[in-house]
Write a protein that holds these residues in place. Structure first.
Motif, PDB file in Angstrom:
ATOM      1  N   TRP A  72       0.810  -1.220   0.000  1.00  0.00           N
ATOM      2  CA  TRP A  72       0.000   0.000   0.000  1.00  0.00           C
ATOM      3  C   TRP A  72       0.845   1.273   0.000  1.00  0.00           C
ATOM      4  O   TRP A  72       0.303   2.371  -0.092  1.00  0.00           O
ATOM      5  N   ASN A  73       2.175   1.132   0.091  1.00  0.00           N
ATOM      6  CA  ASN A  73       3.032   2.320   0.079  1.00  0.00           C
ATOM      7  C   ASN A  73       4.389   1.981  -0.545  1.00  0.00           C
ATOM      8  O   ASN A  73       5.438   2.223   0.055  1.00  0.00           O
ATOM      9  N   VAL A  74       4.358   1.413  -1.734  1.00  0.00           N
ATOM     10  CA  VAL A  74       5.573   0.961  -2.423  1.00  0.00           C
ATOM     11  C   VAL A  74       6.613   2.065  -2.530  1.00  0.00           C
ATOM     12  O   VAL A  74       7.796   1.855  -2.251  1.00  0.00           O
ATOM     13  N   GLY A 102      -1.082 -14.533  -3.144  1.00  0.00           N
ATOM     14  CA  GLY A 102      -1.551 -13.612  -2.119  1.00  0.00           C
ATOM     15  C   GLY A 102      -2.845 -12.911  -2.464  1.00  0.00           C
ATOM     16  O   GLY A 102      -3.620 -12.563  -1.578  1.00  0.00           O
ATOM     17  N   HIS A 103      -3.098 -12.710  -3.755  1.00  0.00           N
ATOM     18  CA  HIS A 103      -4.334 -12.048  -4.176  1.00  0.00           C
ATOM     19  C   HIS A 103      -5.562 -12.932  -3.981  1.00  0.00           C
ATOM     20  O   HIS A 103      -6.673 -12.428  -3.885  1.00  0.00           O
ATOM     21  N   LYS A 104      -5.364 -14.235  -3.921  1.00  0.00           N
ATOM     22  CA  LYS A 104      -6.483 -15.176  -3.771  1.00  0.00           C
ATOM     23  C   LYS A 104      -6.643 -15.688  -2.347  1.00  0.00           C
ATOM     24  O   LYS A 104      -7.598 -16.401  -2.049  1.00  0.00           O
ATOM     25  N   ALA A 105      -5.718 -15.361  -1.481  1.00  0.00           N
ATOM     26  CA  ALA A 105      -5.724 -15.887  -0.110  1.00  0.00           C
ATOM     27  C   ALA A 105      -6.838 -15.276   0.734  1.00  0.00           C
ATOM     28  O   ALA A 105      -7.380 -14.215   0.414  1.00  0.00           O
ATOM     29  N   SER A 140     -10.900 -12.462  14.705  1.00  0.00           N
ATOM     30  CA  SER A 140     -12.020 -11.512  14.657  1.00  0.00           C
ATOM     31  C   SER A 140     -12.698 -11.454  13.292  1.00  0.00           C
ATOM     32  O   SER A 140     -13.899 -11.229  13.211  1.00  0.00           O
ATOM     33  N   SER A 141     -11.946 -11.672  12.210  1.00  0.00           N
ATOM     34  CA  SER A 141     -12.561 -11.663  10.885  1.00  0.00           C
ATOM     35  C   SER A 141     -11.638 -12.262   9.831  1.00  0.00           C
ATOM     36  O   SER A 141     -10.445 -12.449  10.060  1.00  0.00           O
ATOM     37  N   ILE A 142     -12.247 -12.534   8.675  1.00  0.00           N
ATOM     38  CA  ILE A 142     -11.526 -13.048   7.506  1.00  0.00           C
ATOM     39  C   ILE A 142     -11.634 -11.998   6.419  1.00  0.00           C
ATOM     40  O   ILE A 142     -12.728 -11.513   6.122  1.00  0.00           O
ATOM     41  N   LEU A 143     -10.489 -11.648   5.839  1.00  0.00           N
ATOM     42  CA  LEU A 143     -10.449 -10.618   4.805  1.00  0.00           C
ATOM     43  C   LEU A 143      -9.858 -11.172   3.514  1.00  0.00           C
ATOM     44  O   LEU A 143      -8.984 -12.035   3.549  1.00  0.00           O
ATOM     45  N   LYS A 144     -10.332 -10.636   2.401  1.00  0.00           N
ATOM     46  CA  LYS A 144      -9.702 -10.891   1.111  1.00  0.00           C
ATOM     47  C   LYS A 144      -8.633  -9.811   0.894  1.00  0.00           C
ATOM     48  O   LYS A 144      -8.596  -8.815   1.611  1.00  0.00           O
ATOM     49  N   PHE A 145      -7.794 -10.014  -0.096  1.00  0.00           N
ATOM     50  CA  PHE A 145      -6.648  -9.136  -0.337  1.00  0.00           C
ATOM     51  C   PHE A 145      -7.039  -7.656  -0.360  1.00  0.00           C
ATOM     52  O   PHE A 145      -6.449  -6.848   0.362  1.00  0.00           O
ATOM     53  N   ASP A 146      -8.016  -7.299  -1.172  1.00  0.00           N
ATOM     54  CA  ASP A 146      -8.382  -5.889  -1.331  1.00  0.00           C
ATOM     55  C   ASP A 146      -9.129  -5.311  -0.133  1.00  0.00           C
ATOM     56  O   ASP A 146      -9.373  -4.104  -0.083  1.00  0.00           O
ATOM     57  N   GLU A 147      -9.493  -6.147   0.814  1.00  0.00           N
ATOM     58  CA  GLU A 147     -10.161  -5.671   2.028  1.00  0.00           C
ATOM     59  C   GLU A 147      -9.170  -5.273   3.115  1.00  0.00           C
ATOM     60  O   GLU A 147      -9.551  -4.670   4.120  1.00  0.00           O
ATOM     61  N   VAL A 148      -7.911  -5.616   2.929  1.00  0.00           N
ATOM     62  CA  VAL A 148      -6.874  -5.248   3.898  1.00  0.00           C
ATOM     63  C   VAL A 148      -6.490  -3.798   3.628  1.00  0.00           C
ATOM     64  O   VAL A 148      -5.912  -3.483   2.591  1.00  0.00           O
TER      65      VAL A 148
END
Length: 157
Positions: A72-74, A102-105, A140-148
């Protein structure tokens, strides 16, 4: 005979395109450091992550949390590079300890399992494994890549 030669040549020329599925994950060298925290990543194979750029260069991380901070900050961690130039992201699946896309995890946050840098996003290939882990380890929750998000990453520090 000439027809056979043309057919064989066409088949040979097609083979490289069949095998170009994309970059493969690699093993870090002992001296490879996480560009976010500076830790030597080879010491933490169970949490290893990597980002591979289109030019073939790659960066290793000691956990998904630092990999996402980088993602998120390359430009902060690699001046002159851009997120758009990233070709692949690999994370280590928690149960199988194998690299996965990582995009599908599926990432579990808020669990009782900590990584090298403390609170961590724990990656899973299968959503059902992530759900089981979430229950077993008080996640507490499960997130997909773009939700992080950056806000979520800050809450883990």
């Amino acid at each position: 005979m000439q027809r056979l030669a043309v057919t064989l040549l066409a088949m040979v020329l097609m083979v490289p395109s069949l095998g170009s599925a994309g970059p493969e994950p690699a093993t870090p060298a002992r001296e490879d450091k996480c560009p976010v925290c500076g830790m030597f990543v080879a010491k933490y194979p169970d949490f290893l992550c990597q980002v591979i750029f289109k030019d073939g260069s790659r960066f290793f991380f000691d956990g998904a949390k630092d990999m996402f901070k980088y993602y998120w900050n390359v430009s902060r961690y690699s001046p002159g590079r851009a997120r758009e130039d990233i070709q692949a992201v690999f994370v280590t699946e928690y149960y199988d300890l194998k690299p996965i896309d990582g995009h599908k995890a599926h990432y579990v946050i808020g669990s009782t399992v900590y990584g090298p840098m403390g609170k961590e996003l724990i990656p899973f290939e299968k959503e059902e494994d992530a759900r089981e882990f979430l229950v077993d380890h008080s996640g507490s929750s499960i997130l997909k890549f773009d939700e992080v998000t950056v806000e979520i990453l800050k809450s883990l520090d």
